[in-house]
Design a protein around this motif. Structure first.
Motif, PDB file in Angstrom:
ATOM      1  N   PRO A   9      53.325  80.910  34.225  1.00 53.91           N
ATOM      2  CA  PRO A   9      53.123  79.421  34.746  1.00 53.91           C
ATOM      3  C   PRO A   9      51.455  79.193  34.296  1.00 53.91           C
ATOM      4  N   GLU A  10      50.672  80.198  34.503  1.00 54.50           N
ATOM      5  CA  GLU A  10      49.252  79.717  34.297  1.00 54.50           C
ATOM      6  C   GLU A  10      48.976  79.365  32.727  1.00 54.50           C
ATOM      7  N   GLN A  11      49.856  79.976  31.786  1.00 50.87           N
ATOM      8  CA  GLN A  11      49.474  79.568  30.352  1.00 50.87           C
ATOM      9  C   GLN A  11      50.261  78.360  30.094  1.00 50.87           C
ATOM     10  N   ALA A  12      51.413  78.067  30.745  1.00 55.84           N
ATOM     11  CA  ALA A  12      52.176  76.502  30.394  1.00 55.84           C
ATOM     12  C   ALA A  12      51.205  75.608  31.241  1.00 55.84           C
ATOM     13  N   ALA A  13      50.435  75.951  32.388  1.00 53.95           N
ATOM     14  CA  ALA A  13      49.818  74.858  32.770  1.00 53.95           C
ATOM     15  C   ALA A  13      48.636  74.362  32.169  1.00 53.95           C
ATOM     16  N   ARG A  14      47.852  75.675  31.463  1.00 52.32           N
ATOM     17  CA  ARG A  14      46.844  75.316  30.568  1.00 52.32           C
ATOM     18  C   ARG A  14      47.066  74.727  29.377  1.00 52.32           C
TER      19      ARG A  14
ATOM     20  N   LEU B  34      44.302  76.071  20.592  1.00 53.01           N
ATOM     21  CA  LEU B  34      43.683  74.779  21.259  1.00 53.01           C
ATOM     22  C   LEU B  34      42.503  75.111  22.168  1.00 53.01           C
ATOM     23  N   GLU B  35      42.228  76.229  22.360  1.00 48.86           N
ATOM     24  CA  GLU B  35      40.998  76.517  23.300  1.00 48.86           C
ATOM     25  C   GLU B  35      39.806  76.647  22.393  1.00 48.86           C
TER      26      GLU B  35
ATOM     27  N   ARG C 175      49.801  72.463  29.189  1.00 48.73           N
ATOM     28  CA  ARG C 175      50.011  71.109  29.601  1.00 48.73           C
ATOM     29  C   ARG C 175      48.598  70.343  29.854  1.00 48.73           C
ATOM     30  N   ALA C 176      47.625  71.008  30.219  1.00 48.05           N
ATOM     31  CA  ALA C 176      46.138  70.299  30.500  1.00 48.05           C
ATOM     32  C   ALA C 176      45.680  70.073  29.087  1.00 48.05           C
ATOM     33  N   LEU C 177      45.925  70.792  28.229  1.00 44.80           N
ATOM     34  CA  LEU C 177      45.283  70.755  26.873  1.00 44.80           C
ATOM     35  C   LEU C 177      46.106  69.539  26.047  1.00 44.80           C
ATOM     36  N   LEU C 178      47.344  69.331  26.197  1.00 45.25           N
ATOM     37  CA  LEU C 178      48.293  68.781  25.826  1.00 45.25           C
ATOM     38  C   LEU C 178      47.709  67.132  26.262  1.00 45.25           C
ATOM     39  N   MET C 179      47.701  67.120  27.472  1.00 44.71           N
ATOM     40  CA  MET C 179      47.129  65.753  28.152  1.00 44.71           C
ATOM     41  C   MET C 179      45.730  65.064  27.721  1.00 44.71           C
ATOM     42  N   ALA C 180      44.995  66.267  27.643  1.00 42.02           N
ATOM     43  CA  ALA C 180      43.604  65.804  26.887  1.00 42.02           C
ATOM     44  C   ALA C 180      43.626  65.517  25.558  1.00 42.02           C
ATOM     45  N   ALA C 181      44.735  66.022  24.753  1.00 45.33           N
ATOM     46  CA  ALA C 181      44.540  65.496  23.522  1.00 45.33           C
ATOM     47  C   ALA C 181      45.322  64.068  23.338  1.00 45.33           C
ATOM     48  N   ARG C 182      46.218  63.827  24.236  1.00 47.65           N
ATOM     49  CA  ARG C 182      46.946  62.661  24.218  1.00 47.65           C
ATOM     50  C   ARG C 182      46.062  61.579  24.803  1.00 47.65           C
ATOM     51  N   ARG C 183      45.008  62.016  25.851  1.00 48.47           N
ATOM     52  CA  ARG C 183      43.974  60.819  26.153  1.00 48.47           C
ATOM     53  C   ARG C 183      42.907  60.705  24.976  1.00 48.47           C
TER      54      ARG C 183
ATOM     55  N   ARG D 110      46.067  68.169  17.748  1.00 47.02           N
ATOM     56  CA  ARG D 110      46.016  69.116  19.014  1.00 47.02           C
ATOM     57  C   ARG D 110      47.157  68.869  19.769  1.00 47.02           C
ATOM     58  N   VAL D 111      47.563  67.420  19.913  1.00 48.94           N
ATOM     59  CA  VAL D 111      48.954  67.266  20.419  1.00 48.94           C
ATOM     60  C   VAL D 111      50.151  68.067  19.930  1.00 48.94           C
ATOM     61  N   HIS D 112      50.048  68.099  18.603  1.00 50.51           N
ATOM     62  CA  HIS D 112      51.142  68.866  17.760  1.00 50.51           C
ATOM     63  C   HIS D 112      51.061  70.425  18.001  1.00 50.51           C
ATOM     64  N   LEU D 113      49.936  70.800  18.124  1.00 55.12           N
ATOM     65  CA  LEU D 113      49.626  72.277  18.529  1.00 55.12           C
ATOM     66  C   LEU D 113      50.247  72.518  19.783  1.00 55.12           C
ATOM     67  N   ALA D 114      49.833  71.668  20.936  1.00 52.44           N
ATOM     68  CA  ALA D 114      50.489  71.874  22.094  1.00 52.44           C
ATOM     69  C   ALA D 114      51.711  71.964  22.388  1.00 52.44           C
ATOM     70  N   LYS D 115      52.273  70.863  21.599  1.00 52.63           N
ATOM     71  CA  LYS D 115      53.792  70.595  21.929  1.00 52.63           C
ATOM     72  C   LYS D 115      54.624  71.909  21.178  1.00 52.63           C
ATOM     73  N   THR D 116      53.739  72.364  20.143  1.00 58.50           N
ATOM     74  CA  THR D 116      54.599  73.481  19.425  1.00 58.50           C
ATOM     75  C   THR D 116      54.579  74.709  20.300  1.00 58.50           C
TER      76      THR D 116
END
Length: 106
Positions: A29-34, A98-99, A36-44, A64-70
């Protein structure tokens, strides 16, 4: 927010009648949340780059969106066809990349 409907095998979610690959449920859960946060930042950042008409920033943000979704298992090799070790390596490599990119940006 309500959980989206899943297919019977759990591999996909149904949103507005369209089937999308589900996030790998084995990501802690902690890694998934991180991720998702990085995905949303990339989308913004994609949106900001489009508004600024900055092609280089848009390319970086879409990467970055692609990296997060992968990393989340929503793109690339299907997570249900990977071993536990391959799945862990996929999300950990994505999170590390991503980090690293996030630290360089900010």
């Amino acid at each position: 927010m309500a959980e989206p409907e899943h297919t019977s095998d759990g591999h996909f979610v149904i949103i507005n009648g369209r089937r999308w690959r589900a996030t790998d449920p084995e990501i802690p859960p902690e890694q998934a949340a991180r991720l998702r946060a990085l995905l949303m930042a990339a989308r913004r950042d994609v949106g900001a780059a489009l508004r600024a008409q900055d092609a280089e920033a848009e390319r970086d943000a879409r990467g970055r969106v692609h990296l997060a979704k992968t990393a989340l298992g929503e793109r690339g090799d299907p997570w249900w066809e990977q071993t536990t070790s391959q799945r862990r390596q996929r999300w950990q490599n994505g999170l590390d990349a991503l980090e690293h990119r996030d630290t360089r940006r900010g």
